[in-house]
Scaffold this motif. Structure first.
Motif, PDB file in Angstrom:
ATOM      1  N   LEU A 184       0.839  -1.201   0.000  1.00 53.28           N
ATOM      2  CA  LEU A 184       0.000   0.000   0.000  1.00 53.28           C
ATOM      3  C   LEU A 184       0.876   1.253   0.000  1.00 53.28           C
ATOM      4  CD1 LEU A 184      -2.780   1.425   0.402  1.00 53.28           C
ATOM      5  CD2 LEU A 184      -2.383   1.251   2.853  1.00 53.28           C
ATOM      6  N   PHE A 185       1.988   1.161   0.756  1.00 51.98           N
ATOM      7  CA  PHE A 185       2.916   2.290   0.879  1.00 51.98           C
ATOM      8  C   PHE A 185       3.425   2.734  -0.503  1.00 51.98           C
ATOM      9  CE2 PHE A 185       7.068   4.171   1.799  1.00 51.98           C
ATOM     10  CZ  PHE A 185       6.766   5.000   2.857  1.00 51.98           C
ATOM     11  N   GLY A 186       3.872   1.754  -1.294  1.00 56.54           N
ATOM     12  CA  GLY A 186       4.373   2.054  -2.636  1.00 56.54           C
ATOM     13  C   GLY A 186       3.266   2.612  -3.533  1.00 56.54           C
ATOM     14  N   HIS A 187       2.056   2.034  -3.408  1.00 59.01           N
ATOM     15  CA  HIS A 187       0.898   2.519  -4.174  1.00 59.01           C
ATOM     16  C   HIS A 187       0.636   3.987  -3.891  1.00 59.01           C
ATOM     17  CE1 HIS A 187      -0.257  -1.429  -5.503  1.00 59.01           C
ATOM     18  NE2 HIS A 187      -1.360  -0.952  -6.060  1.00 59.01           N
ATOM     19  N   VAL A 188       0.677   4.333  -2.597  1.00 55.78           N
ATOM     20  CA  VAL A 188       0.382   5.714  -2.191  1.00 55.78           C
ATOM     21  C   VAL A 188       1.413   6.654  -2.813  1.00 55.78           C
ATOM     22  CG1 VAL A 188       0.316   7.312  -0.245  1.00 55.78           C
ATOM     23  CG2 VAL A 188      -0.847   5.117  -0.081  1.00 55.78           C
ATOM     24  N   ILE A 189       2.692   6.308  -2.710  1.00 56.93           N
ATOM     25  CA  ILE A 189       3.739   7.177  -3.261  1.00 56.93           C
ATOM     26  C   ILE A 189       3.542   7.363  -4.762  1.00 56.93           C
ATOM     27  CG2 ILE A 189       6.208   7.315  -3.794  1.00 56.93           C
ATOM     28  CD1 ILE A 189       6.816   6.385  -1.055  1.00 56.93           C
ATOM     29  N   LYS A 190       3.266   6.243  -5.461  1.00 59.98           N
ATOM     30  CA  LYS A 190       3.109   6.330  -6.911  1.00 59.98           C
ATOM     31  C   LYS A 190       1.916   7.214  -7.277  1.00 59.98           C
ATOM     32  CE  LYS A 190       3.053   3.775 -11.180  1.00 59.98           C
ATOM     33  NZ  LYS A 190       2.141   4.757 -11.786  1.00 59.98           N
ATOM     34  N   ASN A 191       0.792   7.011  -6.596  1.00 59.31           N
ATOM     35  CA  ASN A 191      -0.404   7.781  -6.925  1.00 59.31           C
ATOM     36  C   ASN A 191      -0.256   9.250  -6.587  1.00 59.31           C
ATOM     37  OD1 ASN A 191      -2.758   6.091  -8.015  1.00 59.31           O
ATOM     38  ND2 ASN A 191      -1.802   4.779  -6.487  1.00 59.31           N
ATOM     39  N   VAL A 192       0.441   9.543  -5.512  1.00 59.39           N
ATOM     40  CA  VAL A 192       0.684  10.954  -5.181  1.00 59.39           C
ATOM     41  C   VAL A 192       1.553  11.587  -6.264  1.00 59.39           C
ATOM     42  CG1 VAL A 192       1.835  12.506  -3.567  1.00 59.39           C
ATOM     43  CG2 VAL A 192       0.347  10.705  -2.692  1.00 59.39           C
ATOM     44  N   ARG A 193       2.571  10.842  -6.691  1.00 59.62           N
ATOM     45  CA  ARG A 193       3.470  11.367  -7.739  1.00 59.62           C
ATOM     46  C   ARG A 193       2.732  11.589  -9.051  1.00 59.62           C
ATOM     47  NH1 ARG A 193       9.654  10.035  -7.605  1.00 59.62           N
ATOM     48  NH2 ARG A 193       9.955  10.602  -5.441  1.00 59.62           N
ATOM     49  N   ASP A 194       1.787  10.686  -9.351  1.00 56.70           N
ATOM     50  CA  ASP A 194       1.027  10.826 -10.598  1.00 56.70           C
ATOM     51  C   ASP A 194      -0.111  11.830 -10.461  1.00 56.70           C
ATOM     52  OD1 ASP A 194       2.711   8.962 -11.533  1.00 56.70           O
ATOM     53  OD2 ASP A 194       1.294   7.297 -11.527  1.00 56.70           O
ATOM     54  N   GLY A 195      -0.243  12.448  -9.288  1.00 56.21           N
ATOM     55  CA  GLY A 195      -1.310  13.418  -9.080  1.00 56.21           C
ATOM     56  C   GLY A 195      -2.678  12.779  -9.006  1.00 56.21           C
ATOM     57  N   LYS A 196      -2.738  11.493  -8.611  1.00 53.65           N
ATOM     58  CA  LYS A 196      -4.026  10.798  -8.590  1.00 53.65           C
ATOM     59  C   LYS A 196      -4.642  10.727  -7.208  1.00 53.65           C
ATOM     60  CE  LYS A 196      -3.093   7.724 -12.472  1.00 53.65           C
ATOM     61  NZ  LYS A 196      -2.472   6.416 -12.680  1.00 53.65           N
ATOM     62  N   LEU A 197      -3.985  11.358  -6.240  1.00 47.09           N
ATOM     63  CA  LEU A 197      -4.534  11.281  -4.880  1.00 47.09           C
ATOM     64  C   LEU A 197      -4.717  12.708  -4.370  1.00 47.09           C
ATOM     65  CD1 LEU A 197      -5.268   8.875  -3.048  1.00 47.09           C
ATOM     66  CD2 LEU A 197      -3.104   9.192  -1.896  1.00 47.09           C
ATOM     67  N   LEU A 198      -5.674  13.395  -4.980  1.00 46.61           N
ATOM     68  CA  LEU A 198      -5.879  14.795  -4.641  1.00 46.61           C
ATOM     69  C   LEU A 198      -7.251  14.971  -3.993  1.00 46.61           C
ATOM     70  CD1 LEU A 198      -4.532  16.485  -7.887  1.00 46.61           C
ATOM     71  CD2 LEU A 198      -3.385  16.348  -5.679  1.00 46.61           C
ATOM     72  N   TYR A 199      -7.266  15.715  -2.933  1.00 46.83           N
ATOM     73  CA  TYR A 199      -8.524  16.009  -2.263  1.00 46.83           C
ATOM     74  C   TYR A 199      -8.643  17.511  -2.115  1.00 46.83           C
ATOM     75  CZ  TYR A 199      -8.289  11.131  -0.814  1.00 46.83           C
ATOM     76  OH  TYR A 199      -8.195   9.775  -0.795  1.00 46.83           O
ATOM     77  N   LYS A 200      -9.865  17.993  -2.249  1.00 45.38           N
ATOM     78  CA  LYS A 200     -10.107  19.387  -1.923  1.00 45.38           C
ATOM     79  C   LYS A 200     -10.490  19.431  -0.459  1.00 45.38           C
ATOM     80  CE  LYS A 200     -11.440  22.056  -5.935  1.00 45.38           C
ATOM     81  NZ  LYS A 200     -12.458  21.971  -6.958  1.00 45.38           N
ATOM     82  N   THR A 201      -9.898  20.345   0.295  1.00 47.43           N
ATOM     83  CA  THR A 201     -10.304  20.492   1.692  1.00 47.43           C
ATOM     84  C   THR A 201     -11.516  21.420   1.737  1.00 47.43           C
ATOM     85  OG1 THR A 201      -8.009  20.286   2.336  1.00 47.43           O
ATOM     86  CG2 THR A 201      -9.519  21.094   4.002  1.00 47.43           C
ATOM     87  N   PRO A 202     -12.659  20.887   2.181  1.00 50.28           N
ATOM     88  CA  PRO A 202     -13.860  21.737   2.235  1.00 50.28           C
ATOM     89  C   PRO A 202     -13.633  22.927   3.161  1.00 50.28           C
ATOM     90  CG  PRO A 202     -14.363  19.438   2.755  1.00 50.28           C
ATOM     91  CD  PRO A 202     -12.884  19.563   2.743  1.00 50.28           C
ATOM     92  N   MET A 203     -14.141  24.092   2.781  1.00 49.27           N
ATOM     93  CA  MET A 203     -13.930  25.309   3.551  1.00 49.27           C
ATOM     94  C   MET A 203     -14.387  25.187   5.000  1.00 49.27           C
ATOM     95  SD  MET A 203     -12.266  27.491   1.911  1.00 49.27           S
ATOM     96  CE  MET A 203     -12.502  29.096   2.630  1.00 49.27           C
ATOM     97  N   PHE A 204     -15.535  24.516   5.194  1.00 51.87           N
ATOM     98  CA  PHE A 204     -16.087  24.470   6.558  1.00 51.87           C
ATOM     99  C   PHE A 204     -15.154  23.779   7.547  1.00 51.87           C
ATOM    100  CE2 PHE A 204     -17.022  20.054   6.454  1.00 51.87           C
ATOM    101  CZ  PHE A 204     -17.391  19.761   5.150  1.00 51.87           C
ATOM    102  N   LEU A 205     -14.263  22.923   7.018  1.00 50.94           N
ATOM    103  CA  LEU A 205     -13.367  22.213   7.934  1.00 50.94           C
ATOM    104  C   LEU A 205     -12.392  23.163   8.612  1.00 50.94           C
ATOM    105  CD1 LEU A 205     -12.232  18.764   6.546  1.00 50.94           C
ATOM    106  CD2 LEU A 205     -13.590  19.274   8.542  1.00 50.94           C
ATOM    107  N   THR A 206     -12.093  24.260   7.945  1.00 54.15           N
ATOM    108  CA  THR A 206     -11.133  25.179   8.555  1.00 54.15           C
ATOM    109  C   THR A 206     -11.783  26.506   8.952  1.00 54.15           C
ATOM    110  OG1 THR A 206     -10.513  25.866   6.340  1.00 54.15           O
ATOM    111  CG2 THR A 206      -9.131  24.217   7.376  1.00 54.15           C
TER     112      THR A 206
END
Ligand SMILES: [Cu+2]
Length: 315
Positions: A280-302
């Motif tokens: 899973l660790f390697g998957h996460v690194i690869k997906n982050v590098r490929d820009g496939k693990l992006l989340y928008k932080t909803p405004m209300f959270l902050t």
């Protein structure tokens, strides 16, 4: 001297020793290490301070001596032609050179002993104790901690359980922003960056519960981005692993993506997973590098911690 003659402020100096006794309680984490890395770091901090005091203390004493000796009215020797002293030259150049050399040698040894990529103090310990190091993958999200135990096929969020006296090797990465892996009583901080891998190792020497957190500000949920470190016996560790293995939550890549959504860990909720996706660790690194693990932080959270939306997205 009667009691009345002591000025108010100085009377509080009598309380000063209490401050140092406080070092025995757990309130002063850095002065109360429970792992060999933190212990080594404290040792070098004391050595460095002591070495630097070799300059500071004589300088202060000498300044006071000069002020007293050359005060008006003391009639100290007046030497207007004086321009050079070999003894003074040796003193003002020699002592700093010696101290820089000593500090350099100590720093060289010390940094290798606690170097996160290969702390010699941990590998020495492993040689003698013969305990097989435990491998743990650390994945930080906004704003939670996930600890994956690949050999045990379990994962835990916001709780790190390790056996005492056994070396633990970490690989660390982040899904979105830079965090900091820091357990003051056990191990110094190391950066955890998205799409990158850092390493850290530790040995906890005392059974107990310690406090870990991120020392880097990473947005609205940082204050709650904490985890408990539980150092237990080998038997208790195995029992904990069996308990975690009974969890019905499986850690596939899909469930991981749900877990990694912006969530503020206000409740310090702990969750166990089993059937962890291999590497899973390697998957996460690869997906982050490929820009496939992006989340928008909803405004209300902050924005508003009292809003209902905030409550729904915090655990
Ligand atoms: Cu900084």
């Amino acid at each position: 001297m009667t009691r009345k003659k002591i000025p108010g402020f100085f009377r509080y100096l009598a309380l000063l020793p209490l401050l140092f006794l406080g070092g025995c309680s757990s309130d002063f984490w850095l002065f109360n290490p429970k792992g060999i890395i933190a212990q080594t770091e404290l040792y070098y901090m004391i050595v460095d301070v002591a070495i630097m005091l070799v300059i500071i203390v004589p300088t202060i004493l000498f300044t006071v001596w000069v002020m007293i000796k050359y005060r008006a009215g003391n009639n100290a020797t007046h030497a207007p032609k004086w321009s050079h002293s070999n003894a003074l030259e040796v003193l003002v150049w020699g002592v700093p050179v010696v101290i820089v050399v000593v500090l350099a040698v100590y720093s060289y040894i010390g940094t290798h002993q606690v170097n996160p990529w290969n702390p010699t103090i941990v590998s020495e310990h492993a040689k003698y104790s013969k305990a097989k190091p435990l491998e743990v993958d650390v994945i930080t999200t906004d704003w939670q901690w996930l600890f994956v135990y690949p050999s045990q096929n379990v994962a835990a969020s916001n709780e790190l359980v390790v056996p005492v006296d056994r070396p633990v090797n970490f690989r660390l990465t982040s899904t979105s922003v830079t965090n900091n892996f820091f357990i003051p009583q056990i191990v110094g901080q190391v950066y955890v960056m998205p799409g990158m891998r850092s390493k850290q190792s530790m040995v906890v020497q005392h059974i107990g519960e310690y406090h870990g957190f991120t020392a880097a500000l990473s947005g609205g949920g940082t204050s709650w981005m904490e985890f408990k470190v539980k150092a237990v016996t080998e038997a208790d560790f195995n029992a904990w692993v069996s308990k975690a293995q009974q969890s019905t939550d499986k850690l596939t890549y899909t469930t991981f993506k749900t877990f990694a959504k912006p969530t503020i860990n206000t409740g310090g909720k702990v969750q166990y997973f089993t059937d962890v996706l291999p590497d899973l660790f390697g998957h996460v690194i690869k997906n982050v590098r490929d820009g496939k693990l992006l989340y928008k932080t909803p405004m209300f959270l902050t924005e508003n911690m009292l809003s209902n939306e905030f409550k729904q997205h915090s655990n």
